[in-house]
Enzyme design. Structure first.
Site, PDB file in Angstrom:
ATOM      1  CG  ASN A 205      39.612  51.916  34.247  1.00 50.59           C
ATOM      2  OD1 ASN A 205      40.758  52.367  34.202  1.00 50.59           O
ATOM      3  ND2 ASN A 205      38.908  51.882  35.341  1.00 50.59           N
TER       4      ASN A 205
ATOM      5  CD  GLU B  37      46.408  58.270  42.397  1.00 51.83           C
ATOM      6  OE1 GLU B  37      45.242  57.968  42.080  1.00 51.83           O
ATOM      7  OE2 GLU B  37      47.356  58.240  41.597  1.00 51.83           O
TER       8      GLU B  37
ATOM      9  CB  CYS C 102      39.144  50.817  40.195  1.00 45.72           C
ATOM     10  SG  CYS C 102      39.131  52.608  40.326  1.00 45.72           S
TER      11      CYS C 102
ATOM     12  N   GLY D 246      46.435  50.358  38.027  1.00 42.56           N
ATOM     13  CA  GLY D 246      46.211  49.187  37.175  1.00 42.56           C
ATOM     14  C   GLY D 246      45.908  47.975  38.029  1.00 42.56           C
ATOM     15  CB  SER D 247      45.941  44.419  37.210  1.00 43.89           C
ATOM     16  OG  SER D 247      47.274  44.281  36.765  1.00 43.89           O
ATOM     17  CB  THR D 248      46.223  43.403  42.486  1.00 44.49           C
ATOM     18  OG1 THR D 248      45.155  44.275  42.888  1.00 44.49           O
ATOM     19  CG2 THR D 248      46.999  42.977  43.708  1.00 44.49           C
ATOM     20  CB  ALA D 249      48.879  40.627  38.649  1.00 51.35           C
TER      21      ALA D 249
ATOM     22  CD  GLU E 151      45.317  54.903  44.299  1.00 43.85           C
ATOM     23  OE1 GLU E 151      44.323  54.227  44.599  1.00 43.85           O
ATOM     24  OE2 GLU E 151      45.887  55.678  45.078  1.00 43.85           O
TER      25      GLU E 151
HETATM   26  P1  NAD Z   1      47.213  46.501  33.887  1.00 47.31           P
HETATM   27  O1  NAD Z   1      47.830  46.306  35.228  1.00 47.31           O
HETATM   28  O2  NAD Z   1      47.209  45.374  32.949  1.00 47.31           O
HETATM   29  O3  NAD Z   1      47.930  47.705  33.115  1.00 47.31           O
HETATM   30  C1  NAD Z   1      48.027  48.993  33.672  1.00 47.31           C
HETATM   31  C2  NAD Z   1      49.214  49.693  33.049  1.00 47.31           C
HETATM   32  O4  NAD Z   1      50.408  49.036  33.452  1.00 47.31           O
HETATM   33  C3  NAD Z   1      49.208  49.680  31.518  1.00 47.31           C
HETATM   34  O5  NAD Z   1      49.675  50.928  31.048  1.00 47.31           O
HETATM   35  C4  NAD Z   1      50.191  48.571  31.204  1.00 47.31           C
HETATM   36  O6  NAD Z   1      50.808  48.708  29.950  1.00 47.31           O
HETATM   37  C5  NAD Z   1      51.204  48.752  32.319  1.00 47.31           C
HETATM   38  N1  NAD Z   1      52.041  47.573  32.615  1.00 47.31           N
HETATM   39  C6  NAD Z   1      51.763  46.271  32.391  1.00 47.31           C
HETATM   40  N2  NAD Z   1      52.820  45.492  32.766  1.00 47.31           N
HETATM   41  C7  NAD Z   1      53.754  46.334  33.270  1.00 47.31           C
HETATM   42  C8  NAD Z   1      55.044  46.138  33.845  1.00 47.31           C
HETATM   43  N3  NAD Z   1      55.614  44.937  33.980  1.00 47.31           N
HETATM   44  N4  NAD Z   1      55.733  47.227  34.277  1.00 47.31           N
HETATM   45  C9  NAD Z   1      55.188  48.463  34.185  1.00 47.31           C
HETATM   46  N5  NAD Z   1      53.989  48.702  33.625  1.00 47.31           N
HETATM   47  C10 NAD Z   1      53.268  47.651  33.190  1.00 47.31           C
HETATM   48  O7  NAD Z   1      45.742  47.061  34.180  1.00 47.31           O
HETATM   49  P2  NAD Z   1      44.597  47.367  33.115  1.00 47.31           P
HETATM   50  O8  NAD Z   1      44.069  46.052  32.644  1.00 47.31           O
HETATM   51  O9  NAD Z   1      45.088  48.380  32.154  1.00 47.31           O
HETATM   52  O10 NAD Z   1      43.508  48.101  34.025  1.00 47.31           O
HETATM   53  C11 NAD Z   1      42.529  47.443  34.761  1.00 47.31           C
HETATM   54  C12 NAD Z   1      42.946  47.319  36.210  1.00 47.31           C
HETATM   55  O11 NAD Z   1      43.194  48.623  36.748  1.00 47.31           O
HETATM   56  C13 NAD Z   1      41.853  46.733  37.084  1.00 47.31           C
HETATM   57  O12 NAD Z   1      42.447  45.810  37.966  1.00 47.31           O
HETATM   58  C14 NAD Z   1      41.324  47.935  37.864  1.00 47.31           C
HETATM   59  O13 NAD Z   1      40.742  47.647  39.098  1.00 47.31           O
HETATM   60  C15 NAD Z   1      42.560  48.754  38.019  1.00 47.31           C
HETATM   61  N6  NAD Z   1      42.226  50.157  38.282  1.00 47.31           N
HETATM   62  C16 NAD Z   1      42.415  50.652  39.544  1.00 47.31           C
HETATM   63  C17 NAD Z   1      42.085  51.965  39.841  1.00 47.31           C
HETATM   64  C18 NAD Z   1      42.281  52.539  41.221  1.00 47.31           C
HETATM   65  O14 NAD Z   1      42.196  53.755  41.362  1.00 47.31           O
HETATM   66  N7  NAD Z   1      42.541  51.732  42.223  1.00 47.31           N
HETATM   67  C19 NAD Z   1      41.552  52.780  38.835  1.00 47.31           C
HETATM   68  C20 NAD Z   1      41.365  52.241  37.559  1.00 47.31           C
HETATM   69  C21 NAD Z   1      41.716  50.923  37.289  1.00 47.31           C
END
Ligand code: NAD
Length: 481
Positions: A150, A461, A282, A226-229, A248
């Site tokens: 994002n 952070e 986010c 990235g995502s919580t999952a 995060e």
């Molecule tokens: P995502 O979790 O799908 O991917 C994030 C990153 O993780 C990508 O580079 C992806 O390739 C990598 N990834 C995926 N599977 C992995 C694994 N098994 N092991 C290691 N790395 C892996 O998230 P997204 O769809 O790219 O981003 C959107 C999400 O990010 C939303 O949930 C958003 O809220 C969150 N986000 C949080 C913040 C924050 O500061 N809290 C900031 C921006 C985005």
């Protein structure tokens, strides 16, 4: 022209070990605009090895010399801000002006901020009669950073700048959905002769490259956004080898609007917090909680604003909202809107795809959407949508507002709009979030701790928090005899 991206390993541009490529799409057109290496676990191993080799020299450099390298990179990036903004806009679909005014300048600032911080970082000393305790803050070694799509360069630099400043070497994995500006930064680093191996970039899929990075025995810490999952999965993997993690994650942030809210900036800011970057930040306020006596007036003004927003070509200066980032994400957001309808929500505006004319007719555009009539516990109000979709709920008392604000598994940020300072302080104390803004939104001072509670993450952070994360504290005790 189609782009062919590369990894940056040991200061060299490399393709994926097995020669495979992933398509990169331009969300505004739905067309393929380049290819990115489909990296392998072996590519990660080579990058970690290069980082390991570079570590003794980089970590031994005086902080001021590390800062000088980071400032050189920042200067080179600043000189190319228009190219980077155009690339970021094309890759994410965000309006060009947003990439030009927010994303890329912030990436420059991240580098400069942590370069300066490196020269100011200090550790504690605890004196006692006849005894001195002091703390060494030593780099961890090779660290992994993993970033989302994002805010691609903004968040990538936000992680690797403090890691480098603290004397670590880095292997970074940008999102495969938006790999372009990280690759461009790697090319810039090569151009200015940044020491080889100090920071490496491995492109590719999360389940392959990301997982290999997380699992690599020589990687001492993982900083992930990235995502919580995926964050939970990374935490599980890191737990096996007791790696340090900074996570995060997702958000479902509340915007609390009281009838006594100062009106001057209210609507502009709330609309921005709802729909900036098509709601794909986010920190976006996706649950609008409004005091009942002001509810109808606020709702009508918000809907009018949302309807007036221009959805279209990110290159067009009049555009407020570009597309969402991918076809997969488009389908997800549209399914969330359908779910809101099925749960009984009334869609007041938007709720549909937009098909601009011309070059963007096959892009993934969604109209800004406002939904009312849903209670706090339904899926629409508890699960992250991460698109241009907000809901409205009314409250009567401060306690009710607080209960609604805290009624999700997430806890990243909140904003409170009121003229009553005591109320603002009381709520700020009790809202379950890592960041609370009062009468403002996304107002960031990079020295402040940044992060979430509950399902929004672990760790902080920003400022010293980041430098503490990327260092190991060692206590030394001396008996003065
Ligand atoms: P995502 O979790 O799908 O991917 C994030 C990153 O993780 C990508 O580079 C992806 O390739 C990598 N990834 C995926 N599977 C992995 C694994 N098994 N092991 C290691 N790395 C892996 O998230 P997204 O769809 O790219 O981003 C959107 C999400 O990010 C939303 O949930 C958003 O809220 C969150 N986000 C949080 C913040 C924050 O500061 N809290 C900031 C921006 C985005």
């Amino acid at each position: 022209m189609d782009l062919r991206l590369s990894h940056l390993i040991n200061g060299q541009a490399r393709s994926a070990g097995d020669g495979a490529w992933l398509d990169v799409f331009e969300p505004a057109t739905g067309q393929v605009c380049g290819q990115c290496p489909d990296g392998t676990a072996d590519d990660v191993a080579q990058a970690v090895e290069a980082a390991q080799r570079a570590l003794p020299a980089w970590s031994a450099l005086p902080a001021a010399d590390r800062a000088a390298w980071m400032n050189r990179l920042a200067d080179a990036l600043e000189a190319r801000v228009d190219d980077f903004a155009a690339a970021e806009s094309r890759d994410v679909g965000k309006p060009l002006a947003l990439a030009r005014n927010l994303d890329i300048p912030r990436a420059v600032t991240n580098l400069r901020f942590f370069a300066a911080a490196a020269t100011q970082f200090a550790s504690e000393s605890h004196g006692a009669p006849g005894i001195v305790n002091y703390t060494l803050r030593q780099p961890l070694g090779v660290v992994g950073i993993i970033s989302p799509w994002n805010l691609p360069l903004y968040l990538f630099t936000w992680k690797f700048a403090p890691a480098l400043a603290a004397g670590n070497c880095v292997v970074g994995k940008p999102s495969e959905v938006t790999p372009v500006t990280a690759w461009m930064l790697g090319e810039l680093a090569r151009e200015i002769g940044f020491p080889a191996g100090v920071f490496n970039i491995v492109q590719g899929r999360g389940a392959v490259v990301g997982q290999a990075l997380v699992d690599h025995a020589q990687v001492k810490a993982v900083s992930f956004t990235g995502s919580t999952a995926v964050g939970v999965r990374i935490a599980e993997s890191c737990a096996r080898s007791l790696k340090k993690t900074s996570l995060e994650l997702g958000g479902k942030n509340a915007t609390l609007v009281f009838a006594d809210a100062p009106r001057a900036k209210l609507l502009d800011t709330v609309v921005r917090s709802a729909f900036l970057n098509s709601g794909q930040i986010c920190l976006c306020g996706s649950r609008l909680l409004v005091e009942r006596k002001y509810y109808e007036e606020f709702r009508d003004a918000l809907v009018a604003r949302a309807q007036a927003m221009v959805v279209g070509d990110p290159n067009d200066a009049a555009t407020h909202l570009g597309p969402v980032v991918s076809k997969v994400h488009f389908d997800k957001v549209m399914a969330c809107i359908e779910l809101a309808r099925a749960e009984g929500g009334r869609v007041l505006c938007g709720g549909e795809a937009v098909q601009p004319e011309g070059r963007c007719r096959d892009g993934w555009f969604i109209a800004p959407t406002v939904i009312e009539g849903l209670g706090p516990s339904c899926r629409t109000n508890t699960e992250e949508i991460f698109g241009p979709v907000v809901t409205l709920q009314a409250f009567d008392t401060d306690e009710e507002a607080l209960a609604l604000a805290n009624a999700t598994p997430y806890g990243l940020s909140a904003s409170v709009w009121t003229s009553d300072l005591s109320r603002a302080h009381r709520l700020a104390e009790r809202i379950e979030a890592g960041v609370v803004w009062v009468n403002t939104w996304m107002n960031r001072d990079l020295r402040t701790p940044f992060g979430g509670v509950k399902q929004s993450g672990l760790g902080r952070e920003g400022g010293w928090e980041a430098l503490r994360f990327f260092t190991e504290a060692k206590n030394v005790t001396i008996d003065l005899g």
